[in-house]
Design a protein around this motif. Structure first.
Motif, PDB file in Angstrom:
ATOM      1  N   LEU A  93      16.826   0.269  -0.852  1.00 40.61           N
ATOM      2  CA  LEU A  93      16.939  -0.021  -2.290  1.00 40.61           C
ATOM      3  C   LEU A  93      15.656  -0.645  -2.831  1.00 40.61           C
ATOM      4  O   LEU A  93      15.158  -0.268  -3.897  1.00 40.61           O
ATOM      5  CB  LEU A  93      18.123  -0.959  -2.543  1.00 40.61           C
ATOM      6  N   LEU A  94      15.103  -1.600  -2.095  1.00 36.06           N
ATOM      7  CA  LEU A  94      13.900  -2.290  -2.550  1.00 36.06           C
ATOM      8  C   LEU A  94      12.725  -1.324  -2.693  1.00 36.06           C
ATOM      9  O   LEU A  94      12.039  -1.301  -3.726  1.00 36.06           O
ATOM     10  CB  LEU A  94      13.541  -3.409  -1.564  1.00 36.06           C
ATOM     11  N   TYR A  95      12.493  -0.489  -1.680  1.00 40.02           N
ATOM     12  CA  TYR A  95      11.306   0.375  -1.693  1.00 40.02           C
ATOM     13  C   TYR A  95      11.429   1.542  -2.661  1.00 40.02           C
ATOM     14  O   TYR A  95      10.441   1.957  -3.269  1.00 40.02           O
ATOM     15  CB  TYR A  95      10.997   0.858  -0.280  1.00 40.02           C
TER      16      TYR A  95
ATOM     17  N   MET B 235       9.578   9.058  -4.243  1.00 39.63           N
ATOM     18  CA  MET B 235      10.838   8.303  -4.204  1.00 39.63           C
ATOM     19  C   MET B 235      11.807   8.938  -3.203  1.00 39.63           C
ATOM     20  O   MET B 235      12.530   8.245  -2.486  1.00 39.63           O
ATOM     21  CB  MET B 235      11.470   8.254  -5.597  1.00 39.63           C
ATOM     22  N   ILE B 236      11.806  10.273  -3.151  1.00 40.72           N
ATOM     23  CA  ILE B 236      12.654  10.981  -2.180  1.00 40.72           C
ATOM     24  C   ILE B 236      12.166  10.696  -0.763  1.00 40.72           C
ATOM     25  O   ILE B 236      12.964  10.548   0.166  1.00 40.72           O
ATOM     26  CB  ILE B 236      12.656  12.496  -2.474  1.00 40.72           C
ATOM     27  N   SER B 237      10.842  10.596  -0.591  1.00 40.36           N
ATOM     28  CA  SER B 237      10.277  10.298   0.734  1.00 40.36           C
ATOM     29  C   SER B 237      10.798   8.965   1.252  1.00 40.36           C
ATOM     30  O   SER B 237      11.123   8.826   2.438  1.00 40.36           O
ATOM     31  CB  SER B 237       8.748  10.263   0.667  1.00 40.36           C
ATOM     32  N   TRP B 238      10.881   7.959   0.371  1.00 43.42           N
ATOM     33  CA  TRP B 238      11.376   6.648   0.791  1.00 43.42           C
ATOM     34  C   TRP B 238      12.845   6.720   1.219  1.00 43.42           C
ATOM     35  O   TRP B 238      13.267   6.079   2.181  1.00 43.42           O
ATOM     36  CB  TRP B 238      11.220   5.623  -0.336  1.00 43.42           C
ATOM     37  N   VAL B 239      13.634   7.525   0.503  1.00 42.95           N
ATOM     38  CA  VAL B 239      15.052   7.661   0.856  1.00 42.95           C
ATOM     39  C   VAL B 239      15.192   8.412   2.179  1.00 42.95           C
ATOM     40  O   VAL B 239      15.971   8.011   3.059  1.00 42.95           O
ATOM     41  CB  VAL B 239      15.828   8.382  -0.271  1.00 42.95           C
ATOM     42  N   ILE B 240      14.405   9.497   2.358  1.00 44.98           N
ATOM     43  CA  ILE B 240      14.454  10.255   3.618  1.00 44.98           C
ATOM     44  C   ILE B 240      14.066   9.354   4.793  1.00 44.98           C
ATOM     45  O   ILE B 240      14.739   9.317   5.830  1.00 44.98           O
ATOM     46  CB  ILE B 240      13.530  11.485   3.553  1.00 44.98           C
TER      47      ILE B 240
ATOM     48  N   PHE C  48       0.802  -1.224   0.000  1.00 48.34           N
ATOM     49  CA  PHE C  48       0.000   0.000   0.000  1.00 48.34           C
ATOM     50  C   PHE C  48       0.835   1.275   0.000  1.00 48.34           C
ATOM     51  O   PHE C  48       0.354   2.337  -0.358  1.00 48.34           O
ATOM     52  CB  PHE C  48      -0.910   0.031   1.237  1.00 48.34           C
ATOM     53  N   GLY C  49       2.106   1.178   0.478  1.00 49.34           N
ATOM     54  CA  GLY C  49       2.901   2.390   0.676  1.00 49.34           C
ATOM     55  C   GLY C  49       3.127   3.189  -0.590  1.00 49.34           C
ATOM     56  O   GLY C  49       3.063   4.421  -0.579  1.00 49.34           O
ATOM     57  N   ALA C  50       3.424   2.527  -1.718  1.00 45.96           N
ATOM     58  CA  ALA C  50       3.720   3.247  -2.962  1.00 45.96           C
ATOM     59  C   ALA C  50       2.520   4.063  -3.430  1.00 45.96           C
ATOM     60  O   ALA C  50       2.666   5.208  -3.873  1.00 45.96           O
ATOM     61  CB  ALA C  50       4.140   2.255  -4.047  1.00 45.96           C
ATOM     62  N   LEU C  51       1.314   3.499  -3.335  1.00 43.29           N
ATOM     63  CA  LEU C  51       0.101   4.222  -3.729  1.00 43.29           C
ATOM     64  C   LEU C  51      -0.124   5.428  -2.817  1.00 43.29           C
ATOM     65  O   LEU C  51      -0.333   6.551  -3.287  1.00 43.29           O
ATOM     66  CB  LEU C  51      -1.111   3.283  -3.652  1.00 43.29           C
TER      67      LEU C  51
END
Length: 522
Positions: free
Chosen positions: A243-245, A44-49, A30-33
């Motif tokens: 990396l995966l997310y 994508m930046i949110s996942w890295v942060i 669900f996270g990507a949506l």
């Protein structure tokens, strides 16, 4: 039963997979949506942060957990550093953070199943039959956890191989079949600006997902070589999942068909959106991938639910072992499983289903309380560097540049709570205040005094919680709006440094118990 102890059967791969298993659950489904709806392609930046924020905490806990490799160690740290009252308060935070995860994973499974049985959920909220199905799943998680830790981790290892193969295959398949570069610019890369990027960190499930790294910490006392195994499992799992997310978010955004974005990112919609990756695979003509994803919607969250039950029981066990909860919760079965703690984790988890029967409502709450629970780690590390000198107490794993990284981890953890917004912190700190007043009332009624409580060690928590709530209330998300994202972040940074200085003054000057237990697993 006398003579029965927790078994030291968790190896490096078991601990690594326990942490990865905690991170690869419903979050990837669900996270990507949710992140794309809030932040657009900048998700994508949110996942890295989010990943870097949790990685800072992971480095801190790699040092602490090897100093005190005990089951449910997150409860022990504040007790050894600040005394019983501070530990009592933080045990409530940790208790709520852990027992709420099993319901989240059960809700995720039932939400995906609603694509086949629509009566289970409506508009993402579970119906009566959906709630009953979620309760049954939670009971199944408990039954599996009644086996010895070696068997539980073996089950988790098998599930985790599947959980890694499906997301990795999803990234490859979606990017091979459909990569629409215009999706990254059509409405701007960051349609909601920096505020959207930061809000997605707390509100879309990103932090909730990454906090799964803590599973290895709670199983520290069941590892044969924690000094080697824990840093490998804790840090390795977070780096892998960043990396995966990030890859999953990239593939999801690029695979969206033009009609899905007809009304912009906030109104992102396509057939089967309630099971986003499976729905997207079906839309792109990949029925085999959709079938695998619907199967994974049962397996991934269930695997995370199983491992979170394992660690929630260890946190309750550690609280009881430290005198913070009733001693009967330390009882172990013949195979060394804390059955009473498992039962309490299940019962408390049920209380989260009724008021918060949707995945997003649950994860926003858990993201904040989870970071608050683990945010004390940097404070404890900074204090122990002074009260447990390295010359006398050499660290099995030593965090380099701790004078910079520990405050940075504390600041970033507090920022995550700030980004969640005032609606979340009102409930969170309101519940903690009610628990504290009830605890003081009970102590007064049974002991006729409050003087026996270790007030000095807990004195920094009141200004910490009150100040964090106030800054968030003055902030832009569900607050008064007097502080923007930039000014709010600056206020959090200054506030965090001041609280860290105050906490160091409140720490036990000579932590005798910490010195006695240093390096021991029991």
């Amino acid at each position: 039963m006398t003579g029965i102890t927790l078994r030291r059967e968790a190896g490096p791969l078991g601990l690594l997979f326990a942490s990865i298993g905690g991170m690869v659950g419903s979050g990837w489904l669900f996270g990507a949506l949710n992140a794309a709806k809030i932040a657009g392609p900048a998700a994508m930046i949110s996942w890295v942060i989010g990943g870097l924020a949790v990685l800072l905490l992971a480095f801190v806990y790699a040092e602490l957990s090897t100093m005190f490799p005990r089951p449910g160690a997150v409860i022990l740290f504040p007790q050894l550093c600040f005394g019983d009252l501070a530990a009592q308060i933080m045990s409530w935070v940790n208790f709520l953070a852990y027992v709420a995860v099993s319901p989240v994973e059960a809700v995720a499974v039932v939400s995906y199943a609603a694509n086949f049985w629509p009566g289970l959920a409506q508009a993402g909220v579970l119906t009566g039959p959906g709630l009953a199905a979620a309760v049954a799943l939670m009971a199944l998680f408990v039954v599996i956890n009644m086996f010895a830790i070696r068997l539980v981790l073996a089950v988790n290892n098998a599930i985790t191989w599947w959980k890694l193969a499906v997301p990795a295959g999803t990234v490859a398949a979606l990017m091979a079949v459909h990569f629409r570069a215009q999706n990254f610019t059509q409405f701007g890369f960051a349609p909601a600006g920096a505020g959207g990027v930061l809000a997605a960190v707390s509100g879309s499930g990103i932090i909730f997902t990454y906090l799964g790294f803590r599973q290895a910490i709670e199983l520290a006392g069941e590892s044969g070589n924690p000094h080697r195994n824990l840093p490998f499992a804790i840090i390795g799992s977070v780096l892998f999942c960043i990396l995966l997310y990030a890859g999953l978010q990239l593939a999801f955004i690029a695979a969206l068909p033009p009609q899905a974005l007809a009304h912009g990112w906030a109104e992102l919609k396509f057939p089967g959106v309630s099971g986003p990756f499976a729905g997207l695979a079906a839309t792109l003509g990949l029925p085999w991938l959709a079938a695998a994803l619907y199967a994974d919607a049962a397996i991934s969250p269930s695997g995370a639910g199983i491992i979170y039950n394992t660690t929630a029981a260890r946190v309750i066990y550690a609280s009881a072992h430290g005198g913070l909860m009733p001693r009967r919760l330390t009882r172990l079965s013949g195979s060394g499983v804390p059955l009473a703690s498992l039962g309490l984790a299940f019962a408390a988890g049920l209380l989260f289903l009724l008021p918060l029967p949707s995945w997003r409502q649950l994860v926003t709450y858990i993201s904040s309380i989870g970071v608050l629970a683990y945010g004390t780690g940097p404070v404890v590390l900074a204090c122990f560097r002074a009260t447990l000198p390295e010359a006398q107490f050499p660290r099995p794993f030593r965090l380099a540049a701790a004078r910079v990284l520990a405050p940075a981890a504390f600041i970033v953890g507090n920022l995550v709570v700030f980004w969640a917004g005032a609606a979340v912190t009102n409930h969170l700190f309101g519940a903690l205040l009610a628990a504290f007043l009830a605890y003081c009332g009970w102590q007064l009624a049974t002991r006729k005094t409050l003087r026996h409580l270790q007030w000095r060690g807990a004195a920094w928590l009141l200004p910490y919680f009150a100040g964090l709530w106030l800054i968030t209330w003055l902030g832009p998300l569900h607050g008064l709006g007097w502080l923007g994202q930039g000014s709010g972040a600056a206020a959090i940074a200054v506030f965090s440094v001041l609280i860290l200085a105050l906490a160091r003054r409140c720490a036990l000057p000579d932590p005798a118990a910490a010195k006695a237990r240093f390096g021991h697993a029991s």
